[in-house]
Design a protein around this motif. Structure first.
Motif, short mmCIF file in Angstrom:
data_model
loop_
_atom_site.label_atom_id
_atom_site.label_comp_id
_atom_site.label_asym_id
_atom_site.label_seq_id
_atom_site.Cartn_x
_atom_site.Cartn_y
_atom_site.Cartn_z
N MET A 1 8.04 4.83 0.81
CA MET A 1 6.72 4.18 0.92
C MET A 1 6.57 3.10 -0.16
O MET A 1 6.07 2.01 0.10
CB MET A 1 5.60 5.21 0.74
N ILE A 2 7.01 3.44 -1.37
CA ILE A 2 6.88 2.48 -2.47
C ILE A 2 7.79 1.28 -2.22
O ILE A 2 7.39 0.13 -2.43
CB ILE A 2 7.17 3.16 -3.82
N ALA A 3 8.99 1.53 -1.71
CA ALA A 3 9.91 0.43 -1.38
C ALA A 3 9.26 -0.49 -0.36
O ALA A 3 9.34 -1.72 -0.46
CB ALA A 3 11.22 1.00 -0.84
N MET A 4 8.59 0.12 0.62
CA MET A 4 7.95 -0.66 1.67
C MET A 4 6.82 -1.49 1.08
O MET A 4 6.61 -2.65 1.46
CB MET A 4 7.39 0.29 2.72
N ALA A 5 6.08 -0.90 0.14
CA ALA A 5 4.98 -1.63 -0.49
C ALA A 5 5.51 -2.78 -1.33
O ALA A 5 4.86 -3.81 -1.47
CB ALA A 5 4.16 -0.68 -1.36
N LEU A 6 6.73 -2.62 -1.86
CA LEU A 6 7.32 -3.65 -2.73
C LEU A 6 7.90 -4.83 -1.95
O LEU A 6 8.13 -5.89 -2.52
CB LEU A 6 8.43 -3.03 -3.58
N ARG B 1 -2.01 3.32 9.94
CA ARG B 1 -2.66 2.65 8.81
C ARG B 1 -1.60 1.96 7.94
O ARG B 1 -1.78 0.82 7.52
CB ARG B 1 -3.44 3.68 7.98
N THR B 2 -0.48 2.66 7.72
CA THR B 2 0.61 2.05 6.96
C THR B 2 1.08 0.76 7.63
O THR B 2 1.25 -0.27 6.98
CB THR B 2 1.80 3.02 6.84
N ALA B 3 1.26 0.83 8.96
CA ALA B 3 1.76 -0.33 9.68
C ALA B 3 0.78 -1.49 9.54
O ALA B 3 1.18 -2.64 9.37
CB ALA B 3 1.97 0.02 11.15
N ARG B 4 -0.51 -1.19 9.59
CA ARG B 4 -1.50 -2.27 9.43
C ARG B 4 -1.47 -2.80 8.01
O ARG B 4 -1.60 -4.00 7.78
CB ARG B 4 -2.89 -1.74 9.76
N ALA C 1 0.84 -1.19 0.00
CA ALA C 1 0.00 0.00 0.00
C ALA C 1 0.87 1.24 0.00
O ALA C 1 1.92 1.28 0.65
CB ALA C 1 -0.91 0.00 1.22
N VAL C 2 0.44 2.23 -0.76
CA VAL C 2 1.11 3.54 -0.75
C VAL C 2 0.01 4.57 -0.52
O VAL C 2 -1.02 4.53 -1.19
CB VAL C 2 1.80 3.82 -2.10
N PHE C 3 0.21 5.45 0.44
CA PHE C 3 -0.83 6.42 0.73
C PHE C 3 -0.42 7.83 0.30
O PHE C 3 0.72 8.07 -0.08
CB PHE C 3 -1.18 6.40 2.22
N GLN C 4 -1.40 8.74 0.43
CA GLN C 4 -1.24 10.07 -0.15
C GLN C 4 -0.05 10.85 0.39
O GLN C 4 0.82 11.26 -0.36
CB GLN C 4 -2.51 10.88 0.07
N ASP C 5 -0.04 11.04 1.71
CA ASP C 5 0.95 11.96 2.26
C ASP C 5 2.10 11.18 2.88
O ASP C 5 1.96 10.61 3.96
CB ASP C 5 0.28 12.85 3.31
N PRO C 6 3.25 11.14 2.20
CA PRO C 6 4.35 10.32 2.73
C PRO C 6 4.90 10.86 4.04
O PRO C 6 5.56 10.14 4.78
CB PRO C 6 5.40 10.39 1.62
N MET C 7 4.63 12.15 4.35
CA MET C 7 5.10 12.69 5.62
C MET C 7 4.37 12.03 6.77
O MET C 7 4.97 11.62 7.75
CB MET C 7 4.86 14.20 5.64
N THR C 8 3.04 11.94 6.67
CA THR C 8 2.28 11.41 7.79
C THR C 8 2.13 9.90 7.72
O THR C 8 1.72 9.28 8.67
CB THR C 8 0.87 12.03 7.84
N SER C 9 2.47 9.32 6.57
CA SER C 9 2.27 7.87 6.43
C SER C 9 3.45 7.06 6.92
O SER C 9 3.37 5.84 6.98
CB SER C 9 1.98 7.51 4.97
N LEU C 10 4.54 7.72 7.25
CA LEU C 10 5.67 7.01 7.84
C LEU C 10 5.74 7.38 9.31
O LEU C 10 5.46 8.53 9.69
CB LEU C 10 6.98 7.42 7.14
#
Lengths: 670, 329, 291
Positions: A186-191, B230-233, A125-134
């Protein structure tokens, strides 16, 4: 439709034929599908009201396919994405009906541990805002290792998404990386774990246009290299057009149209898809113009009425629309509309092209900005620094003119507007506005610019009092007049910002700005937070008001297409300086400065895969020496890092200025 | 980093100096004159005069303050009107018991607060019952909890001891009963100390536990709604790992601040509970001093506890800044 | 309609507005609303205590140590035969008003200091916040004990002592909220509308700081009631015959194991007050969160 035509032509003649060659756009047989959603209904309960997020959705994703899910807010596109990840139930307990099959597993029948295993092994999964998604307090390496395992695997992943010096990045925290690098992480994590499917929810919306182009390129290359399927959720048809094999358009919790990207964009069948295409501001339209508008605003997700959700806004709606239309094959794609066949083709649609805005010259007002510099002190103690937001900007704006100021984040475009408004401290230079005190500003977030606990009427009346209108009746009359001129219903006057819809908020903010007509209207990205159809309404409204009141317009935007629609002149800014300024035609059709050229090439809508500019804008805290653009400039010479450039008039046109000595030289000698 | 710590410590020092000014002013406007208090009601005029000069009370205020500060730096907190001993000596005797009680209470409060927050976030019937019980507990005056404990656990069931810090046979070295016994290897003695401490500590801990729990709960709720959780989940991590590795660390900061603040508010409870349980700490000492207006004793207690409180809060701030990589120092 | 082709619904979207009723009241749960209104009910009850109380709190009304429920004494009598129920009711009245007085004075000082600091900025802000920090950094009850033992015992002195350390919380909250609000575009929009600084503060900033303040203040009622009861238990309240809950429990501690009610009933009075405060605080917070 010019833009669509061009888009298709370039797609067909362009470099990418992979999709049609491999034939991956056509969904395969059910057992080879990566994801198959059937008759999915999702209903939330919020504050006692039922919200129908999805009202029966079918979706299929083939191996190695990029599917773009396009829709406006309230369409249910993000909910669909989350349901594929099995992440719906976490913060609100929804009712879910229908089938979701992902990588051969029925999501509904899985236990939570099985779901987690599915996410870990087969999904990303990759979400919109990479600042808040990590996670802000965890090192990149550790966050990656949670899914990738060893440090070596982490380094490989970072390298595969094009992060330079990956070993060193492992010990970095997210805040130490730029926006583009964070999204790459984020993309690396999704991969990690070689997933079959990656769900990317608005992965480029929070990024600058040049960085967006880089990330879109990465997304394509991920698919090409690893064969991963991607569900790309976006509100931007341009983004969908550039990377997707297949486009799925959603409206009001249903899929209204789906098909191969090129065919769907060339021959949209659903009235909503067509309206969406027409109401977009696009780069290649000519001159300031009005956009086609959808009537009404947004969709009511609470409505329990059956039938087509789009019918209330549809020009073709008839009694039969009360029965929900199913997706039917129409030509080479599928559409859910009773009148798809009877609908006129896109070219035959009457385009509401208003005449171009004529500058009303009263010879009274003009804005003269003379070598304005603005800087801020940031940080404390040891890490103190000076942020040079503006480094000497000179502009002269004709009375009644419309200037668009474009640039990426950190370019100083908003600071320039605020300096003119008197909201930013001007360190040197001067702003001269004839008819002083007659400047008004429209903010990016209209909702936030309205005091939450005050009614629209109180806010308008306050301005009238401040402008010396003593008589109560007179004030009331002018308030009603202002409402009328911005199309705000008078019944909304006692309402507060929280009770208004997005469009109503922007109207209320505009009503306050024009209740006493200003000489100069400053607009700070007033449409960047709005849905496409709403943005069209607001842009047209601003153009109307400008025409009627003869205002000078300064419009800040990151979106070149919007600049095309609203302005007769465009100034391009980079790191606190104007690098190029001229008429809209000159800048957008015949850009000369390398930065302007890259900016235009990076816009995804032009149909080709955007050409990314390397790197990201430098920080205004540490501006490169010489020409501040030289580290990213594709045609930089060795001398560019030493000599700083000045804005010079183009040899070809007197109104066209370029801050690039080599370019001006070349033009002179040609 | 060093700069931030230095800055925080300097500001703590400033507050401590302000505290001494406040205490000095209170001493000046105090309704009991130290001269009368020390000499008693029947003292002669000459004796009063001599004593005034001896104490330096005829000198200018600033001189008196500097003299007072000088005394403080040398550990001189004056003579208690009640015990007729130096306040410093009294405090050295009484302080360890209070520190021990406060520590046990603090650990209880943090534990219960964390449980409160975590259970509230998890939801369910057990969580709700726990919340109601905690809310009732936090609305109960510490002495009532103590009464209930005394009536039921001591008087009726004989499970817990009533008073004191340890059974009479226990051994003391420094006044820290539990620590002393642990060091001496006497687990039974340490257990005895803990058993004596549990009821008084619980009486003190409930109010701060709920305050800490409330803050922790809302901070945790916010974190669990965040994008990175959410990312972690989405990564397929187990809920336990999501909470332990991603949510808690980003939620403790406000709860820590609240813990520091609650430490200051706890003292009224400490004094009451020490009085009830005859716990030989400075709360007990203060409770004895109040009825006889023993101002030197009270001002000594105020200074010692104030300095401790200021330093602990400074440490909390520094610990938080160390834990958060975003604060570049 | 001035602009062709623009359609919109005339209704206020999403939420229905009832005239005169705050929006958050309409959409939040009834339970939160009831608990949030409890302090008002409590205030009415304690105001009516002289009417409700069956006996005088100071004059003996029967034999000593009558157990609860006997001889017409709902909560029994104390060591000199005074009606325990009447004493507890009067004690609750004193405690409740004491807590409200400290909070009210804290709010007045806190709002003033916080608003002035946030709006003035610069050295005024720095100075006021340093002073606030000093008081915020001192342990409240300890300082209150010191103040009372310096000024002499008495309820007013106790309230002054606690009040001195109570306002800085509110000043901090007001300043923080106003600073956060001042960074929002609505303040700049007001400035561009030509609204002057005083009206900007009063109309565009302060109302936004109130919700956080109200929640904190109501959560504080419980804490404050308990802190004051603790101080009163230590002998810091009104002198002897006055019906003060903390002091009553302290004096009757000796009878705890035989005539438990004399020591327990006043504690239960405090429990009721603190519970009202805590429930109201939680209820209000839920209301504000729904908003």
């Amino acid at each position: 439709m010019m833009d669509q035509m061009r888009l298709i032509r370039q797609r067909q003649s362009g470099s990418r034929k992979t999709t049609s060659e491999r034939g991956m756009a056509i969904p395969g047989s059910p057992d080879t599908l990566v994801a198959a959603v059937h008759a999915l209904k999702v209903t939330f309960e919020r504050a006692g009201t039922r919200i129908f997020a999805l009202r029966g959705v079918d979706l299929e994703i083939a191996p190695s396919e990029i599917v773009a899910l396009v829709g406006e807010s309230g369409s249910g596109k993000s909910v669909l994405g989350l349901s594929l990840l099995g992440l719906l139930g976490h913060n609100s307990k929804p009712e879910i009906e229908g089938e979701i099959e992902v990588v051969g597993a029925q999501i509904g029948s899985l236990s939570e541990p099985q779901l987690r295993r599915l996410r870990r092994e087969s999904l990303g999964a990759v979400f919109q805002d990479p600042m808040t998604s990590l996670n802000p307090t965890m090192r990149i390496g550790k966050q990656l290792a949670e899914v990738a395992g060893s440090a070596e695997a982490c380094i490989d992943l970072l390298r595969s998404v094009g992060i330079p010096d990956p070993a060193r990045r492992l010990s970095a925290y997210p805040f130490e990386l730029s926006g583009g690098l964070r999204q790459r992480v984020m993309i690396a994590m999704a991969l990690a774990g070689s997933p079959k499917l990656i769900v990317a929810d608005e992965p480029t919306t929070a990024l600058d246009v040049t960085v967006q182009a880089q990330i879109l390129e990465l997304i394509r290359s991920v698919r090409d290299r690893f064969g991963t399927s991607l569900l790309l959720i976006t509100h931007d048809l341009g983004v969908a057009a550039t990377v997707a094999d297949r486009v799925v358009v959603m409206y009001g919790g249903r899929v209204v149209e789906t098909g191969r990207a090129e065919s769907l964009l060339r021959e949209p069948k659903h009235p909503y898809t067509r309206a969406l295409l027409r109401s977009r501001a696009t780069l290649d339209a000519s001159g300031p113009r009005r956009l086609t508008m959808l009537r009404g605003e947004g969709v009511d997700s609470r409505s329990e009425e059956p039938g087509c959700s789009f019918a209330p806004r549809c020009e073709l709606a008839f009694d039969g629309c009360a029965v929900t239309p199913e997706l039917e094959i129409a030509g080479d794609h599928r559409v859910a509309c009773w009148r798809a066949e009877s609908a006129p083709g896109p070219e035959a649609d009457p385009l509401v092209h208003a005449p171009p805005v004529v500058a009303v010259s009263k010879g009274l007002s003009s804005v003269r900005i003379n070598d304005v510099a603005v800087s801020f002190k940031v940080g404390r103690g040891g890490s103190q620094g000076t942020l040079k937001a503006l480094r000497g900007v000179t502009l002269d704006i004709e009375p009644g003119g419309a200037l668009a100021i474009v640039g990426e984040s950190g370019s100083g475009k908003s600071t320039l507007l605020r300096a003119i408004a008197g909201l930013a401290p001007v360190a040197s230079g001067g702003v001269d506005i004839s008819g002083a005190g007659k400047v008004q500003m429209v903010f990016q977030d209209a909702g936030a610019s309205l005091t939450p606990w005050m009614s629209v009427e109180e806010l308008l009346e306050e301005r009238l009092i401040a402008c010396g209108v003593r008589d109560r009746k007179e004030r009331h009359r002018r308030i009603l007049e202002a409402c009328d001129s911005v199309g705000l219903y008078q019944q909304l006057l006692p309402a507060k910002a929280g009770q208004l819809s997005g469009g109503q908020r922007q109207r209320a903010a505009l009503a306050r700005a024009v209740v006493v007509a200003p000489e100069v209207l400053l607009c700070d990205e007033p449409t960047s937070a709005l849905d496409v159809s709403l943005a069209a309404i607001v842009l047209n409204l601003i153009a109307d008001l400008r025409e009627r009141l003869g205002m000078t317009l300064l419009f800040v935007t990151h979106d070149l297409a919007v600049a095309r629609v609203v302005a007769d002149h465009v100034a391009v800014m980079y790191l606190g300086e104007i690098v190029e300024v001229g008429t809209t035609e000159q800048i957008l059709n015949d850009p000369r400065h390398p930065y302007t050229k890259s900016l235009i090439a990076a816009v995804p809508e032009s149909g080709h895969l955007p050409v990314p500019l390397k790197g990201e804008p430098a920080s205004p805290l540490s501006i490169p020496s010489g020409c501040s653009f030289h580290p990213r400039c594709p045609s930089a010479r060795s001398s560019c890092g030493e000599t700083s450039q000045i804005l010079k008039v183009s040899p070809l046109s007197r109104g066209h200025f370029i801050r690039c000595e080599p370019v001006v030289e070349e033009l002179t000698w040609r | 980093m060093g700069l931030f710590i230095l800055r925080r410590l300097v500001s703590a020092l400033g507050v401590i100096i302000a505290l001494t000014v406040v205490v000095f002013i209170l001493q000046k406007i105090s309704h009991t004159s130290p001269v009368h208090a020390l000499l008693g009601p029947g003292a002669s005029q000459a004796a009063i005069h001599a004593e005034t000069i001896k104490l330096g009370l005829n000198k200018p205020l600033l001189t008196q303050f500097l003299h007072y500060l000088d005394g403080l730096i040398h550990g001189n907190l004056g003579i208690s009107y009640r015990t007729r001993r130096p306040v410093t000596a009294d405090l050295i005797e009484f302080l360890p018991a209070t520190v021990e009680l406060a520590l046990v209470a603090l650990i209880l409060a943090i534990g219960l607060g964390a449980l409160f927050g975590l259970l509230a976030v998890r939801g369910g019937a057990a969580a709700r019952i726990f919340q109601v019980v905690m809310l009732l507990g936090a609305s109960t005056p510490g002495y009532l909890v103590a009464f209930a404990g005394l009536v039921f656990l001591y008087s009726h069931l004989h499970i817990l001891p009533a008073t004191g810090e340890a059974s009479p046979s226990g051994q003391f070295q420094t006044g820290f009963v539990i620590a002393d016994n642990l060091i001496a290897g006497d687990l039974g003695g340490a257990w005895d100390g803990l058993v004596h401490a549990i009821l008084p500590a619980l009486s003190i801990a409930l109010v701060p536990a709920v305050s800490i729990g409330r803050v922790f709960k809302s901070s945790l709720e916010g974190t669990l709604r965040s994008d990175y959780v959410r990312t972690a989940r989405a990564k397929g991590l187990s809920e336990r790992r999501v909470i332990a590795f991603h949510a808690i660390r980003n939620s403790v900061s406000p709860a820590l601040t609240m813990t520091g603040l609650q430490l200051g508010l706890m003292f009224a409870g400490v004094a009451v509970v020490e009085e009830i349980f005859a716990w030989p700490g400075i709360g007990y000492y203060t409770a004895q001093a109040i009825p006889v207006s023993d101002f030197p004793a009270i001002s000594g207690v105020t200074l010692v506890l104030g300095v401790g409180y200021v330093l602990i809060n400074a440490l909390v701030d520094i610990a938080q800044s160390l834990a958060d990589p975003r604060i570049k120092l | 309609m001035a602009i062709a082709g623009v359609y919109q619904s005339g209704q206020v979207s999403r939420k229905r507005v009832l005239p005169g009723v705050p929006e958050f009241v309409v959409q939040s749960s009834k339970g939160s609303l009831v608990t949030a209104a409890l302090p008002i009910l409590m205030t009415v009850v304690v105001l009516l205590v002289p009417v409700i109380a069956p006996h005088s709190p100071l004059v003996p009304a029967g034999p000593a140590f009558v157990p609860p429920g006997h001889g017409g004494f709902l909560l029994g009598t104390d060591s000199v035969g005074r009606d325990e129920l009447s004493r507890v009711l009067y004690g609750m009245r004193t405690s409740w008003f004491s807590a409200l007085a400290v909070i009210a004075s804290g709010l007045v000082i806190g709002i003033t200091v916080g608003a002035v600091a946030a709006v003035a900025g610069g050295w005024v802000d720095a100075l006021l916040m340093r002073i606030t920090d000093v008081f915020l950094s001192l342990p409240g009850p300890v300082l209150a004990i010191a103040v009372v033992s310096a000024l002499g015992p008495g309820l007013v002195h106790t309230l002054i002592g606690v009040g001195i350390v109570w306002w800085p919380f509110y000043a901090r909250i007001v300043r923080g909220e106003i600073r956060a609000l001042a960074a929002r575009p609505h303040l700049e929009a007001a400035k561009m509308s030509g609204v002057g600084p005083i009206r900007r503060t009063v109309r565009h900033l302060l109302p936004g700081a109130l919700p956080a303040l109200v929640v904190t203040a109501s959560l504080d009622i419980g804490n404050l009631v308990l802190t004051l009861a603790g101080l009163s238990f230590l002998g810091l309240g009104a002198p002897a015959p006055a019906p003060e809950l903390g002091a009553m429990s302290a004096r009757n501690l000796t009878f705890l194991l035989q005539d438990y009610w004399t020591a327990v009933a006043p504690g239960v009075g405090i429990l009721v007050l603190a519970l009202v405060g805590n429930m109201a605080g939680d209820g209000l917070r839920n209301l504000m969160k729904d908003r």
